[in-house]
Design a protein around this motif. Structure first.
Motif, PDB file in Angstrom:
ATOM      1  N   LEU A  20       0.958  -1.011   0.040  1.00 22.46           N
ATOM      2  CA  LEU A  20      -0.122  -0.005  -0.033  1.00 22.46           C
ATOM      3  C   LEU A  20       0.949   1.331  -0.025  1.00 22.46           C
ATOM      4  O   LEU A  20       1.731   1.330   0.858  1.00 22.46           O
ATOM      5  N   GLY A  21       0.748   2.028  -0.922  1.00 24.58           N
ATOM      6  CA  GLY A  21       1.478   3.183  -0.802  1.00 24.58           C
ATOM      7  C   GLY A  21       2.545   3.388  -1.815  1.00 24.58           C
ATOM      8  O   GLY A  21       3.268   4.390  -1.911  1.00 24.58           O
ATOM      9  N   CYS A  22       3.047   2.383  -2.403  1.00 26.22           N
ATOM     10  CA  CYS A  22       4.090   2.427  -3.274  1.00 26.22           C
ATOM     11  C   CYS A  22       3.824   2.650  -4.611  1.00 26.22           C
ATOM     12  O   CYS A  22       4.814   3.028  -5.390  1.00 26.22           O
ATOM     13  N   VAL A 295       3.607   3.801   8.584  1.00 25.39           N
ATOM     14  CA  VAL A 295       4.038   5.176   8.611  1.00 25.39           C
ATOM     15  C   VAL A 295       3.038   5.932   9.698  1.00 25.39           C
ATOM     16  O   VAL A 295       1.632   5.860   9.396  1.00 25.39           O
ATOM     17  N   GLU A 296       3.352   6.335  10.538  1.00 21.54           N
ATOM     18  CA  GLU A 296       2.915   7.114  11.860  1.00 21.54           C
ATOM     19  C   GLU A 296       1.603   6.105  12.263  1.00 21.54           C
ATOM     20  O   GLU A 296       0.599   6.423  12.496  1.00 21.54           O
ATOM     21  N   GLY A 297       2.071   4.935  12.348  1.00 21.37           N
ATOM     22  CA  GLY A 297       1.041   3.766  12.898  1.00 21.37           C
ATOM     23  C   GLY A 297       0.045   3.095  11.967  1.00 21.37           C
ATOM     24  O   GLY A 297      -0.650   2.436  12.293  1.00 21.37           O
ATOM     25  N   GLU A 298      -0.096   3.837  10.631  1.00 20.76           N
ATOM     26  CA  GLU A 298      -0.673   3.160   9.622  1.00 20.76           C
ATOM     27  C   GLU A 298      -0.115   2.237   8.657  1.00 20.76           C
ATOM     28  O   GLU A 298       1.028   2.568   8.107  1.00 20.76           O
ATOM     29  N   PRO A 299      -0.956   1.187   8.165  1.00 25.48           N
ATOM     30  CA  PRO A 299      -0.084   0.300   7.290  1.00 25.48           C
ATOM     31  C   PRO A 299       0.134   0.971   6.073  1.00 25.48           C
ATOM     32  O   PRO A 299      -0.484   1.836   5.486  1.00 25.48           O
ATOM     33  N   TYR A 300       1.428   0.808   5.612  1.00 21.70           N
ATOM     34  CA  TYR A 300       1.805   1.556   4.144  1.00 21.70           C
ATOM     35  C   TYR A 300       2.416   0.445   3.153  1.00 21.70           C
ATOM     36  O   TYR A 300       1.799   0.714   2.161  1.00 21.70           O
ATOM     37  N   ALA A 301       3.116  -0.569   3.672  1.00 21.85           N
ATOM     38  CA  ALA A 301       3.761  -1.581   2.646  1.00 21.85           C
ATOM     39  C   ALA A 301       3.720  -2.960   3.192  1.00 21.85           C
ATOM     40  O   ALA A 301       4.611  -3.082   4.312  1.00 21.85           O
ATOM     41  N   LEU A 302       3.116  -3.826   2.857  1.00 20.72           N
ATOM     42  CA  LEU A 302       2.773  -5.253   3.672  1.00 20.72           C
ATOM     43  C   LEU A 302       3.665  -6.175   2.644  1.00 20.72           C
ATOM     44  O   LEU A 302       3.337  -6.323   1.475  1.00 20.72           O
ATOM     45  N   HIS A 303       4.403  -6.968   3.208  1.00 26.11           N
ATOM     46  CA  HIS A 303       5.154  -7.900   2.519  1.00 26.11           C
ATOM     47  C   HIS A 303       4.765  -9.171   3.003  1.00 26.11           C
ATOM     48  O   HIS A 303       4.802  -9.648   4.286  1.00 26.11           O
TER      49      HIS A 303
END
Length: 317
Positions: A20-22, A295-303
């Motif tokens: 997420l976010g990439c 990022v700041e506690g929120e999911p950003y990139a999940l592998h």
């Protein structure tokens, strides 16, 4: 590195799942180079050590035909022949041994190997010499039967190569791309930490050995990554990125970063490269099966998707 990372831990390298976010579906170099277990008999996956165009030594996974004297055969792929050069150049890598060199390999009962190099042309400088020696030693110590390697030239034991690289004694696996040079290694109180930084093109992660006074921890390793590389030609995290928390839960490293990390979206492919760098670095501290970036506690990139390691680079036959 060597057997300690690649074989001893049996680590897993993560390609992607929901990133997420990439800005795009995850497609790291690991995913690009992932491969199925070869069902054909007669091949062995072997880790070789090549040099990048900027001089860094990097491990390369290659599937080579099995033959008697597989260690000597592996060394043959390090020689700058036309075929090896063509394969390496596809990844921006170079074979570390000059063309025309050949090897004789003897392995003692206790895993003490002697590799004799014949026809070795003089290398351009001490850095190239050190890269060659590291490539030879670390390629051989990837084999379980080899623990130390003594390098000789044309059948004779010599103290040093023409540019001063010491080959007077046998080597065990050598640290890669040491920051601060040999003085850092010689400090009795120093603890090595292997960090991974993307190259300038963010096409592969380069292992760097940094010495410090503290025993490496996950938080300390991530902080070291955020401090950035000391050498030119490597990329770090976006300026101002701070570590909020780094923990391991159910075998997954959870790294929470500050909002400054979001600037990673400005460079295509950098998010995936840095996530892979986090994974590889974390695995040097303790075995993990993945890295999730918050990022700041929120999911950003999940592998979550896994492939066999090591896959820093893969040369196909």
């Amino acid at each position: 590195m060597g057997k300690g990372l690649w074989m001893g831990l049996g680590v897993l390298l993560l390609a992607s799942a929901a990133l997420l976010g990439c800005g795009r579906e995850a497609q790291t170099q690991a995913e690009d180079l992932a491969y199925e277990e070869d069902s054909e008999a007669g091949f062995r996956r072997t880790v070789l050590y090549y040099t990048a165009e900027d001089g860094f030594v990097v491990p390369v996974m290659k599937r080579i035909p099995w033959e008697e004297g597989i260690g000597k055969a592996a060394l043959g792929y390090l020689v700058d022949t036309e075929a090896n050069r063509a394969a390496a150049e596809q990844m921006g890598l170079e074979a570390p041994v000059p063309e025309g060199a050949s090897f004789t390999l003897r392995i003692g009962d206790e895993g003490n190997a002697v590799v004799d190099i014949s026809g070795l042309q003089e290398l351009p400088d001490a850095a190239a010499e050190q890269a060659m020696v590291t490539g030879i030693v670390n390629t051989l110590t990837e084999f379980d039967s080899i623990h130390t390697v003594q390098v000789t030239l044309d059948g004779a034991k010599v103290a040093a190569l023409p540019h001063g690289t010491d080959i007077s004694e046998a080597f065990s696996t050598l640290p890669l791309n040491v920051e601060g040079g040999t003085l850092a290694v010689s400090s009795g109180n120093a603890h090595p930490m292997t960090l991974y930084f993307p190259n300038a093109a963010a096409s592969l992660n380069v292992p760097v050995t940094r010495y410090g006074l503290e025993v490496p921890t996950l938080s300390g390793a991530v902080e070291a990554l955020l401090d950035g590389p000391a050498a030119d030609g490597l990329r770090g995290f976006p300026e101002g990125t701070a570590l909020l928390e780094a923990t391991v839960e159910d075998g997954i490293a959870r790294v929470d970063l500050s909002e400054a990390f979001m600037a990673v979206e400005n460079t295509e492919g950098l998010c995936a490269a840095l996530q892979e760098a986090l994974y590889l670095t974390a695995n040097e501290v303790e075995p993990v099966s993945g890295v999730d970036i918050y990022v700041e506690g929120e999911p950003y990139a999940l592998h979550t998707v896994q492939v066999d390691a090591p896959v820093l680079s893969l040369i196909h036959i």
